[in-house]
Design a protein around this motif. Sequence first.
Motif, PDB file in Angstrom:
ATOM      1  N   ASP A 216      -4.881  -3.545  -7.094  1.00 41.37           N
ATOM      2  CA  ASP A 216      -5.172  -4.027  -5.749  1.00 41.37           C
ATOM      3  C   ASP A 216      -4.060  -4.992  -5.334  1.00 41.37           C
ATOM      4  O   ASP A 216      -3.717  -5.906  -6.102  1.00 41.37           O
ATOM      5  N   ALA A 217      -3.515  -4.793  -4.162  1.00 40.30           N
ATOM      6  CA  ALA A 217      -2.398  -5.646  -3.717  1.00 40.30           C
ATOM      7  C   ALA A 217      -2.824  -7.110  -3.613  1.00 40.30           C
ATOM      8  O   ALA A 217      -1.974  -8.002  -3.689  1.00 40.30           O
TER       9      ALA A 217
ATOM     10  N   CYS B 159       0.892  -1.179   0.000  1.00 40.48           N
ATOM     11  CA  CYS B 159       0.000   0.000   0.000  1.00 40.48           C
ATOM     12  C   CYS B 159       0.916   1.211   0.000  1.00 40.48           C
ATOM     13  O   CYS B 159       1.147   1.834   1.023  1.00 40.48           O
ATOM     14  N   ALA B 160       1.440   1.537  -1.160  1.00 39.62           N
ATOM     15  CA  ALA B 160       2.656   2.349  -1.200  1.00 39.62           C
ATOM     16  C   ALA B 160       2.456   3.858  -1.326  1.00 39.62           C
ATOM     17  O   ALA B 160       3.320   4.626  -0.902  1.00 39.62           O
ATOM     18  N   ALA B 161       1.354   4.285  -1.933  1.00 41.59           N
ATOM     19  CA  ALA B 161       1.219   5.720  -2.236  1.00 41.59           C
ATOM     20  C   ALA B 161       0.935   6.550  -0.984  1.00 41.59           C
ATOM     21  O   ALA B 161       0.255   6.073  -0.086  1.00 41.59           O
ATOM     22  N   PRO B 162       1.491   7.755  -0.895  1.00 40.36           N
ATOM     23  CA  PRO B 162       2.229   8.494  -1.929  1.00 40.36           C
ATOM     24  C   PRO B 162       3.713   8.156  -2.026  1.00 40.36           C
ATOM     25  O   PRO B 162       4.439   8.811  -2.771  1.00 40.36           O
ATOM     26  N   GLY B 163       4.186   7.173  -1.280  1.00 40.23           N
ATOM     27  CA  GLY B 163       5.542   6.696  -1.530  1.00 40.23           C
ATOM     28  C   GLY B 163       6.609   7.132  -0.540  1.00 40.23           C
ATOM     29  O   GLY B 163       7.801   6.961  -0.804  1.00 40.23           O
ATOM     30  N   MET B 164       6.185   7.689   0.594  1.00 37.97           N
ATOM     31  CA  MET B 164       7.192   8.131   1.579  1.00 37.97           C
ATOM     32  C   MET B 164       8.035   6.952   2.065  1.00 37.97           C
ATOM     33  O   MET B 164       9.266   7.010   2.082  1.00 37.97           O
ATOM     34  N   LYS B 165       7.347   5.898   2.446  1.00 39.33           N
ATOM     35  CA  LYS B 165       8.092   4.748   2.990  1.00 39.33           C
ATOM     36  C   LYS B 165       8.797   3.998   1.862  1.00 39.33           C
ATOM     37  O   LYS B 165       9.866   3.437   2.068  1.00 39.33           O
TER      38      LYS B 165
ATOM     39  N   ARG C  93      -3.522   8.738  -6.124  1.00 40.76           N
ATOM     40  CA  ARG C  93      -2.380   8.603  -5.208  1.00 40.76           C
ATOM     41  C   ARG C  93      -1.210   7.917  -5.914  1.00 40.76           C
ATOM     42  O   ARG C  93      -0.050   8.235  -5.699  1.00 40.76           O
TER      43      ARG C  93
ATOM     44  N   SER D 284      -4.610   1.748   4.381  1.00 43.52           N
ATOM     45  CA  SER D 284      -5.421   2.936   4.708  1.00 43.52           C
ATOM     46  C   SER D 284      -6.112   2.683   6.033  1.00 43.52           C
ATOM     47  O   SER D 284      -6.840   1.700   6.168  1.00 43.52           O
TER      48      SER D 284
ATOM     49  N   ASP E 242      -0.217   0.363  -5.464  1.00 45.22           N
ATOM     50  CA  ASP E 242      -1.334   1.095  -4.851  1.00 45.22           C
ATOM     51  C   ASP E 242      -2.524   1.061  -5.793  1.00 45.22           C
ATOM     52  O   ASP E 242      -2.368   1.184  -7.006  1.00 45.22           O
ATOM     53  N   ARG E 243      -3.703   0.920  -5.198  1.00 41.18           N
ATOM     54  CA  ARG E 243      -4.873   0.750  -6.069  1.00 41.18           C
ATOM     55  C   ARG E 243      -5.534   2.076  -6.430  1.00 41.18           C
ATOM     56  O   ARG E 243      -6.361   2.131  -7.328  1.00 41.18           O
TER      57      ARG E 243
ATOM     58  N   ASP F 252       1.200  -1.121   4.942  1.00 39.60           N
ATOM     59  CA  ASP F 252       0.851   0.123   5.642  1.00 39.60           C
ATOM     60  C   ASP F 252      -0.511   0.587   5.090  1.00 39.60           C
ATOM     61  O   ASP F 252      -0.588   1.545   4.319  1.00 39.60           O
TER      62      ASP F 252
HETATM   63  C1  SAM Z   1      -1.590   4.869   4.640  1.00 36.29           C
HETATM   64  S1  SAM Z   1      -1.575   5.004   2.935  1.00 36.29           S
HETATM   65  C2  SAM Z   1       0.054   4.478   2.566  1.00 36.29           C
HETATM   66  C3  SAM Z   1       1.102   5.500   2.830  1.00 36.29           C
HETATM   67  C4  SAM Z   1       2.441   5.085   2.255  1.00 36.29           C
HETATM   68  N1  SAM Z   1       2.884   3.817   2.788  1.00 36.29           N
HETATM   69  C5  SAM Z   1       3.507   6.122   2.495  1.00 36.29           C
HETATM   70  O1  SAM Z   1       4.318   5.980   3.404  1.00 36.29           O
HETATM   71  O2  SAM Z   1       3.542   7.113   1.760  1.00 36.29           O
HETATM   72  C6  SAM Z   1      -2.488   3.647   2.426  1.00 36.29           C
HETATM   73  C7  SAM Z   1      -2.549   3.407   0.927  1.00 36.29           C
HETATM   74  O3  SAM Z   1      -3.045   2.096   0.713  1.00 36.29           O
HETATM   75  C8  SAM Z   1      -3.744   2.058  -0.501  1.00 36.29           C
HETATM   76  N2  SAM Z   1      -4.547   0.821  -0.477  1.00 36.29           N
HETATM   77  C9  SAM Z   1      -5.546   0.488   0.355  1.00 36.29           C
HETATM   78  N3  SAM Z   1      -5.990  -0.759   0.097  1.00 36.29           N
HETATM   79  C10 SAM Z   1      -5.236  -1.234  -0.925  1.00 36.29           C
HETATM   80  C11 SAM Z   1      -5.195  -2.462  -1.645  1.00 36.29           C
HETATM   81  N4  SAM Z   1      -6.040  -3.456  -1.382  1.00 36.29           N
HETATM   82  N5  SAM Z   1      -4.278  -2.603  -2.613  1.00 36.29           N
HETATM   83  C12 SAM Z   1      -3.426  -1.588  -2.922  1.00 36.29           C
HETATM   84  N6  SAM Z   1      -3.436  -0.399  -2.281  1.00 36.29           N
HETATM   85  C13 SAM Z   1      -4.313  -0.224  -1.302  1.00 36.29           C
HETATM   86  C14 SAM Z   1      -4.503   3.363  -0.486  1.00 36.29           C
HETATM   87  O4  SAM Z   1      -4.871   3.729  -1.783  1.00 36.29           O
HETATM   88  C15 SAM Z   1      -3.489   4.309   0.169  1.00 36.29           C
HETATM   89  O5  SAM Z   1      -2.769   4.997  -0.812  1.00 36.29           O
END
Ligand code: SAM
Length: 418
Positions: free
Chosen positions: A254-255, A203-209, A232, A272, A227-228, A270
């Motif tokens: 979707d992951a 769950c990578a966006a916006p990509g900080m980690k 983002r 949502s 990221d789905r 990480d």
């Molecule tokens: C907390 S944010 C992630 C922040 C990111 N790790 C960072 O450090 O920038 C959660 C992200 O998970 C994504 N997300 C939620 N469920 C998902 C899934 N099933 N597959 C892929 N991405 C998902 C959301 O779109 C959101 O961008």
Amino acid sequence: MVINKLTLNAVLMNVFKWEKVIDVLVEKSNILEKENNMDRDLVYVFITEMMWSKFGLKGNAKNILAIKKYKNEFLKLMKENDLEKLSGSKYTKVLKPRFFRVNTLMTTIEEILEKLLKLKFKKLESPKSYAEFLELIKSDKFKPKNVFVQDVHIKELLVFNSKVKFYELEEYNNGSLIVQDKASCLAAYLLNPEPNSTVLDMCAAPGMKTSHLAAIMQNKGKLYAVDRCKDRFNTMQKMLERYMVQNVETFNMDALTFPYYDDVKYILLDPSCSGSGIVDRVRNDSSQQNQNFQMRLKKLANVHAQLLNHALKSYPKLERLVYSTCSANHEENEAVVDEALSVNGKFKLLDCTKIVKGWTNKGVPGFDCSEMCLNAVPSDDCTNGFFIAVFVRRDLEEKVVVKEEKNIEDIVVKEEKR
Ligand SMILES: C[S@@+](CC[C@H](N)C(=O)[O-])C[C@H]1O[C@@H](n2cnc3c(N)ncnc32)[C@H](O)[C@@H]1O
């Protein structure tokens, strides 16, 4: 007055935030007795608007003018009784320092330190322990705007006074210095993938980690960032390019449907979450008991559990997984971890606070995993509220512990050489 649902919601959340303070103001000023025709709830809304909203309490209606008379008295009461501190829990009104992560894909810590010295910043001596570090950043020594200190755990993280802003600084504008809360940095720090390994950020966006992971991997090996959410995802692509992340492959999907299983050795999950750990987001007991919030928590926790189970079951070479949220609610944290452990016998937890030396806030009591997890608590740790659990494959546990100890020895040796 035309008022939409969102505005109304924001007003009410602000009332909840200040409710305890208003209780005292109302009681001490006797406003309800003096203005005996006024509805109690309306008085709470008007007081909130008058004292803490951006635009103040507008209008000349009789009851509005009646409330406005009390402004000076309320200000005096606030001061005399030190009421601000009642306005939130340990998750609000905490003065956090500003954390800047040196993007080691674009520059070095030494270069940034040199630049800061040229700008007349003064580096305080790094304390030896986390307890001393916290004492320092909460002390008067940390009050001047021109001082900073290197974080005691994450060497590439520089910690400044909350007032420091670097909008003009070239290194900030070109992506060499990244604003990232310490708690958020701990996720990649605890995953600690070696260069040339294969890592999946689910769950990578916006990509900080993701960018922090790439820096730890020195841009070597393979980093899948999934990221789905389209918007983002687009932001993430721009950010990763700007931060010069070169070992990443991005996937807008979707992951749960991500197809490349074989080589993944490390996973960061990480998802949502409710965001209830984030300082300054309105969070208080009244809003937490709200039925909608409870339903939302339940839904989020189910999604977290589904993603976590999928990750632990589907990747044959997975050795280590970090599960993190910026939630302060055990439903999304410890409860999800306990459930995942109960159905994934091949994995167990590493003790996070042994790795992040000196950290004292563990998982909330009452769960099997509590002692092994890390909680970041704003009022203690001066970060956002954050939760982390580190899963490791059972048969690798010994190897992993040896690796952790070696890392810590390396850090000590490097520190001694300085
Ligand atoms: C907390 S944010 C992630 C922040 C990111 N790790 C960072 O450090 O920038 C959660 C992200 O998970 C994504 N997300 C939620 N469920 C998902 C899934 N099933 N597959 C892929 N991405 C998902 C959301 O779109 C959101 O961008």
